[in-house]
Design an enzyme around this catalytic site. Sequence first.
Site, PDB file in Angstrom:
ATOM      1  N   HIS A 306      -7.042  -4.518   3.088  1.00  0.00           N
ATOM      2  CA  HIS A 306      -6.686  -4.874   4.461  1.00  0.00           C
ATOM      3  C   HIS A 306      -5.576  -3.949   4.919  1.00  0.00           C
ATOM      4  CE1 HIS A 306      -6.124  -7.532   7.970  1.00  0.00           C
ATOM      5  NE2 HIS A 306      -4.848  -7.187   7.856  1.00  0.00           N
ATOM      6  N   CYS A 307      -5.844  -3.191   5.961  1.00  0.00           N
ATOM      7  CA  CYS A 307      -4.886  -2.210   6.474  1.00  0.00           C
ATOM      8  C   CYS A 307      -4.133  -2.817   7.651  1.00  0.00           C
ATOM      9  CB  CYS A 307      -5.599  -0.929   6.890  1.00  0.00           C
ATOM     10  SG  CYS A 307      -4.478   0.374   7.458  1.00  0.00           S
TER      11      CYS A 307
END
Length: 454
Positions: A306-307
């Site tokens: 998850h960025c």
Amino acid sequence: MKRHITPIRQVKVVLLISCLLDDPTSIMTKKASKALEPDDALCCCEYVDRRGGRSHVAACCCDCEDLDEACDRWLKREPQKPDTLSRLVDTVTDRLRVPWISGAKQVDLSLVPPVILLPVLLHIAALHYLLGIVVLTALPGVVLWFYHFTHRKKGRTLFFLSLALFSLFYTYYVFLTEIVSRGDISHLQLGIVTMGMLFTVITLVHTKRGPGYVMPHPSDAHSTVTYCSPQPEMDATYQYGTCYQVVIANRASPSEQSGEPRGVPDGLLQKSTRRGNWCPYCKVVRPPRAGHCRICGVCVLRLDHHCVWINSCVGQANHRSFLLMLVFFLLTSLYGISLVLHRVCPGQGLFSALLYCPDVYSQYSMALCFTCAWYCSIVTGGLLHLLFFQLINISYNVTEREAHAALRDRTGRSLIWGLVVDTGVYSRGFWANWTEFLTMGESLERSALKPDLV
């Protein structure tokens, strides 16, 4: 002639006020009248609040029971309730809106700090080189602290996405007003920087189309149950009952019951297909390499990580565009930094100009450009680190999530002083791994893509 109120009338007024305060039905009737009818359309300044009632932007400071209760307890010197602050923040967040065509849209509070703090801190850093050292050292530390704080709470925030976008546009604005306006930049150089920025934004929008979500398969569903009741987080007084469906899925898909893993080449990872493929949160059977993101609350196909900088997951559908976005940004940033430093510190190399640039603080505009170049260098260094590990993981056909799991469970090999984690499961050689990466998103169904522009 003055009119005096007799004591009997005073008693009647007090009794009337007390009856109105003690009788909640009058208040409930008033609030229930503001409930949104199913066929009513909202004007540009109206919205449906978190309790389901119809409200107006102009009434943002009216009828705030949470604030009244907090102030009343503070004046009476009574202890506040544990959830008082959270309820106040929820109320302010819900009422902070801007007019829109189909109703007032909510403004996220996390969008505000980057827009205000970044220009202020960069202008302060341009006043003196000591202030520049303090600001450019403290700014990454504050961002990392906020990242760990939000990551520990497992909540989504637009702070990092707004910081990334505003940093991109603000540094481009400084480049136009302070460097290009002097006539030292040719039209070709300006076109290269502008096209690089546009390609970065285009690939970001393409990345935000969605990482590829795990969709329930019809053969995996056992039955569908329909419930008709108010949602639990809504007050039943403020809205009508709603109907929603819950799909009860089999914990073993037909492909698993037959002993043949679905979607896995050469029968790889049969053990993990039988173990850990049921998601208790999404109630779906996950294919191999899919994972559940606790921040987004969904299962993603071939979940990498998850960025926070794009406020989305990186998965099977958007991993290629995410990598392309990094490449475009880094090339544009490096080229722009070199142009700025050659104009600010003429006659010096790129790295030597960052470390020593005499008389740059003698003129404020030059000092601001030098500070922005340093800020872009810090951001570029962090993204180069990310791109380096992304290229290594793709070459070994390993996702970031699988690498962390292999190190935690001690099931993978750590190579080159820990820079490479080889799980030995999906790797089929350098060229085959890159071929799989470049073609992995072509077979996704359109239903697995849900655009998320924020």
